[in-house]
Scaffold this motif. Structure first.
Motif, PDB file in Angstrom:
ATOM      1  N   LEU A 105       0.874  -1.197  -0.071  1.00  0.00           N
ATOM      2  CA  LEU A 105       0.070   0.042  -0.055  1.00  0.00           C
ATOM      3  C   LEU A 105       1.043   1.352   0.084  1.00  0.00           C
ATOM      4  O   LEU A 105       1.700   1.430   1.023  1.00  0.00           O
ATOM      5  CB  LEU A 105      -1.055   0.065   1.245  1.00  0.00           C
ATOM      6  N   LEU A 106       0.676   2.137  -1.066  1.00  0.00           N
ATOM      7  CA  LEU A 106       1.298   3.165  -0.960  1.00  0.00           C
ATOM      8  C   LEU A 106       0.682   4.240  -0.291  1.00  0.00           C
ATOM      9  O   LEU A 106      -0.366   4.578  -0.661  1.00  0.00           O
ATOM     10  CB  LEU A 106       1.554   3.739  -2.588  1.00  0.00           C
ATOM     11  N   ARG A 107       1.178   4.762   0.822  1.00  0.00           N
ATOM     12  CA  ARG A 107       0.449   5.681   1.947  1.00  0.00           C
ATOM     13  C   ARG A 107       1.131   6.672   2.344  1.00  0.00           C
ATOM     14  O   ARG A 107       2.154   6.716   2.250  1.00  0.00           O
ATOM     15  CB  ARG A 107      -0.114   4.699   2.822  1.00  0.00           C
ATOM     16  N   PRO A 108       0.585   7.648   2.815  1.00  0.00           N
ATOM     17  CA  PRO A 108       1.168   8.637   3.265  1.00  0.00           C
ATOM     18  C   PRO A 108       2.083   8.477   4.285  1.00  0.00           C
ATOM     19  O   PRO A 108       1.782   7.701   5.446  1.00  0.00           O
ATOM     20  CB  PRO A 108       0.019   9.697   3.848  1.00  0.00           C
ATOM     21  N   VAL A 109       3.206   9.343   4.525  1.00  0.00           N
ATOM     22  CA  VAL A 109       4.339   8.804   5.736  1.00  0.00           C
ATOM     23  C   VAL A 109       3.963   9.851   6.773  1.00  0.00           C
ATOM     24  O   VAL A 109       3.991  11.041   6.480  1.00  0.00           O
ATOM     25  CB  VAL A 109       5.656   8.974   5.156  1.00  0.00           C
ATOM     26  N   ALA A 113       4.160  15.885   6.243  1.00  0.00           N
ATOM     27  CA  ALA A 113       3.513  17.148   5.530  1.00  0.00           C
ATOM     28  C   ALA A 113       3.865  18.360   6.212  1.00  0.00           C
ATOM     29  O   ALA A 113       3.811  18.691   7.221  1.00  0.00           O
ATOM     30  CB  ALA A 113       1.995  16.728   5.573  1.00  0.00           C
ATOM     31  N   GLU A 114       4.386  19.534   5.282  1.00  0.00           N
ATOM     32  CA  GLU A 114       4.241  20.756   5.846  1.00  0.00           C
ATOM     33  C   GLU A 114       3.234  21.606   5.608  1.00  0.00           C
ATOM     34  O   GLU A 114       2.323  21.036   4.690  1.00  0.00           O
ATOM     35  CB  GLU A 114       5.502  21.493   5.003  1.00  0.00           C
ATOM     36  N   GLU A 115       2.976  22.641   6.077  1.00  0.00           N
ATOM     37  CA  GLU A 115       1.598  23.571   6.080  1.00  0.00           C
ATOM     38  C   GLU A 115       1.424  23.729   4.507  1.00  0.00           C
ATOM     39  O   GLU A 115       2.177  24.186   3.790  1.00  0.00           O
ATOM     40  CB  GLU A 115       1.974  24.822   6.895  1.00  0.00           C
ATOM     41  N   GLY A 116       0.335  23.444   4.231  1.00  0.00           N
ATOM     42  CA  GLY A 116      -0.205  23.623   2.719  1.00  0.00           C
ATOM     43  C   GLY A 116       0.284  22.447   1.741  1.00  0.00           C
ATOM     44  O   GLY A 116      -0.023  22.520   0.635  1.00  0.00           O
ATOM     45  N   ASP A 117       1.113  21.584   2.251  1.00  0.00           N
ATOM     46  CA  ASP A 117       1.657  20.628   1.108  1.00  0.00           C
ATOM     47  C   ASP A 117       1.139  19.277   1.532  1.00  0.00           C
ATOM     48  O   ASP A 117       0.585  19.026   2.662  1.00  0.00           O
ATOM     49  CB  ASP A 117       3.206  20.415   1.412  1.00  0.00           C
ATOM     50  N   ASP A 118       1.165  18.338   0.696  1.00  0.00           N
ATOM     51  CA  ASP A 118       0.566  16.965   0.932  1.00  0.00           C
ATOM     52  C   ASP A 118       1.990  16.351   1.409  1.00  0.00           C
ATOM     53  O   ASP A 118       2.898  16.556   1.450  1.00  0.00           O
ATOM     54  CB  ASP A 118       0.372  16.229  -0.344  1.00  0.00           C
ATOM     55  N   PRO A 119       1.534  15.139   2.426  1.00  0.00           N
ATOM     56  CA  PRO A 119       2.462  14.320   2.973  1.00  0.00           C
ATOM     57  C   PRO A 119       3.206  13.608   1.944  1.00  0.00           C
ATOM     58  O   PRO A 119       2.686  13.191   0.987  1.00  0.00           O
ATOM     59  CB  PRO A 119       1.963  13.570   4.043  1.00  0.00           C
ATOM     60  N   ALA A 120       4.612  13.077   1.961  1.00  0.00           N
ATOM     61  CA  ALA A 120       5.164  12.282   1.145  1.00  0.00           C
ATOM     62  C   ALA A 120       4.717  10.929   1.248  1.00  0.00           C
ATOM     63  O   ALA A 120       3.929  10.569   2.335  1.00  0.00           O
ATOM     64  CB  ALA A 120       6.607  12.152   1.690  1.00  0.00           C
ATOM     65  N   LEU A 121       4.658  10.133   0.090  1.00  0.00           N
ATOM     66  CA  LEU A 121       4.379   8.944   0.121  1.00  0.00           C
ATOM     67  C   LEU A 121       5.350   7.683   0.230  1.00  0.00           C
ATOM     68  O   LEU A 121       6.470   8.106  -0.434  1.00  0.00           O
ATOM     69  CB  LEU A 121       3.215   8.484  -1.078  1.00  0.00           C
ATOM     70  N   ALA A 122       4.923   6.489   0.680  1.00  0.00           N
ATOM     71  CA  ALA A 122       5.883   5.449   0.512  1.00  0.00           C
ATOM     72  C   ALA A 122       5.305   4.134   0.715  1.00  0.00           C
ATOM     73  O   ALA A 122       4.115   3.918   1.026  1.00  0.00           O
ATOM     74  CB  ALA A 122       6.831   5.801   1.725  1.00  0.00           C
ATOM     75  N   LEU A 123       5.919   3.144  -0.239  1.00  0.00           N
ATOM     76  CA  LEU A 123       5.379   1.820   0.093  1.00  0.00           C
ATOM     77  C   LEU A 123       6.670   0.925   0.146  1.00  0.00           C
ATOM     78  O   LEU A 123       7.827   1.036  -0.181  1.00  0.00           O
ATOM     79  CB  LEU A 123       5.007   1.329  -1.407  1.00  0.00           C
ATOM     80  N   ASP A 124       6.556   0.129   1.366  1.00  0.00           N
ATOM     81  CA  ASP A 124       7.722  -0.555   1.945  1.00  0.00           C
ATOM     82  C   ASP A 124       7.436  -1.927   1.776  1.00  0.00           C
ATOM     83  O   ASP A 124       6.406  -2.557   1.949  1.00  0.00           O
ATOM     84  CB  ASP A 124       7.712  -0.236   3.445  1.00  0.00           C
ATOM     85  N   ALA A 125       8.594  -2.861   1.331  1.00  0.00           N
ATOM     86  CA  ALA A 125       8.669  -4.298   1.493  1.00  0.00           C
ATOM     87  C   ALA A 125       9.940  -4.824   1.741  1.00  0.00           C
ATOM     88  O   ALA A 125      10.835  -4.121   1.678  1.00  0.00           O
ATOM     89  CB  ALA A 125       7.901  -4.700  -0.187  1.00  0.00           C
ATOM     90  N   THR A 126       9.802  -6.102   2.032  1.00  0.00           N
ATOM     91  CA  THR A 126      11.027  -6.811   2.199  1.00  0.00           C
ATOM     92  C   THR A 126      11.470  -7.873   1.133  1.00  0.00           C
ATOM     93  O   THR A 126      10.364  -8.579   0.884  1.00  0.00           O
ATOM     94  CB  THR A 126      11.028  -7.576   3.435  1.00  0.00           C
TER      95      THR A 126
END
Length: 234
Positions: A105-109, A113-126
């Motif tokens: 699942l690619l989801r917000p980290v 998120a900074e003010e007015g910006d969308d949070p970074a996204l990340a998908l983690d796996a092994t």
């Protein structure tokens, strides 16, 4: 004149057989011991109770009693294990776990998120390498099967290797949050092979199945999985 006997007198019915005593299986310990003592006191001195018969009765009672105790004990143990597993599962809420599937699942980290910006996204796996890979390539596909990203992994990896994708395609454009399939192809010992990939998922809540008492984890990607499918806890 002699009066004729009733039908019951002419043809007397056999006496009802006495009700058979309870079997050893139906007896409690006190009733069984009382019966055994009476049997010993009233036995024929010229034909004492055979030792093997005596031991056989004891063994029969001991087996039945033991099975009852085991059933009670196992019932209590099962309840205790279910309770312990439920507490353990509850501690996983809000944490990431490594699951069997390769759909991540690619989801917000959180906290990015900074003010007015969308949070970074990340998908983690092994990636579970089982041999020394001279080269390996990571592939990301959307759920329609379209390849959206690929990248070379470091050479020489021979054990579990964690990868994180930021959700950008090959041109650097940010893709939407959601589910993506992760796969890895590697060259191990000169042979091209598919390497197992296990996605990381966030545990949202815990559920206990009615009747069975099985503990399940509700994941952020909408899946519900059993505790036994979790490979590791992060």
């Amino acid at each position: 004149m002699t009066t004729l006997a009733g039908i019951n007198e002419l043809f007397p019915q056999p006496e009802a057989a006495p009700r058979q005593a309870n079997s050893v299986e139906d007896m409690g310990s006190e009733a069984f011991l009382t019966l055994m003592v009476a049997q010993l006191k009233n036995q024929d001195p010229t034909k004492p109770l055979d030792n093997m018969d005596f031991m056989g009765q004891l063994a029969q009672f001991g087996t039945v009693s033991g099975i009852q105790e085991l059933n009670t004990g196992f019932g209590g143990l099962a309840s205790a294990l279910t309770g312990s597993q439920a507490l353990q599962a509850a501690n996983l809420v809000g944490r990431d776990v490594v699951t069997e599937g390769n759909v991540g699942l690619l989801r917000p980290v959180e906290g990015t998120a900074e003010e007015g910006d969308d949070p970074a996204l990340a998908l983690d796996a092994t990636v579970a390498f089982t041999g020394n890979a001279t080269s390996a390539t990571l592939f990301i596909q959307d759920m329609s099967g379209r390849l959206v990203y690929s990248a070379a992994l470091p050479p020489g990896v021979s054990s579990d290797f964690r990868v994180q994708w930021d959700g950008r395609d090959g041109s650097g454009a940010q893709l939407e949050a959601g589910q993506y399939r992760v796969s890895v192809e590697a060259l191990v010992g000169g042979v091209s092979t598919t390497v197992p990939v296990y996605a990381h998922q966030r545990v949202e809540s815990v559920a206990i199945a009615a009747g069975t008492g099985d503990v399940a984890l509700n994941l952020a990607n909408g899946q519900t999985v059993g505790m036994n499918t979790i490979k590791s806890i992060l």
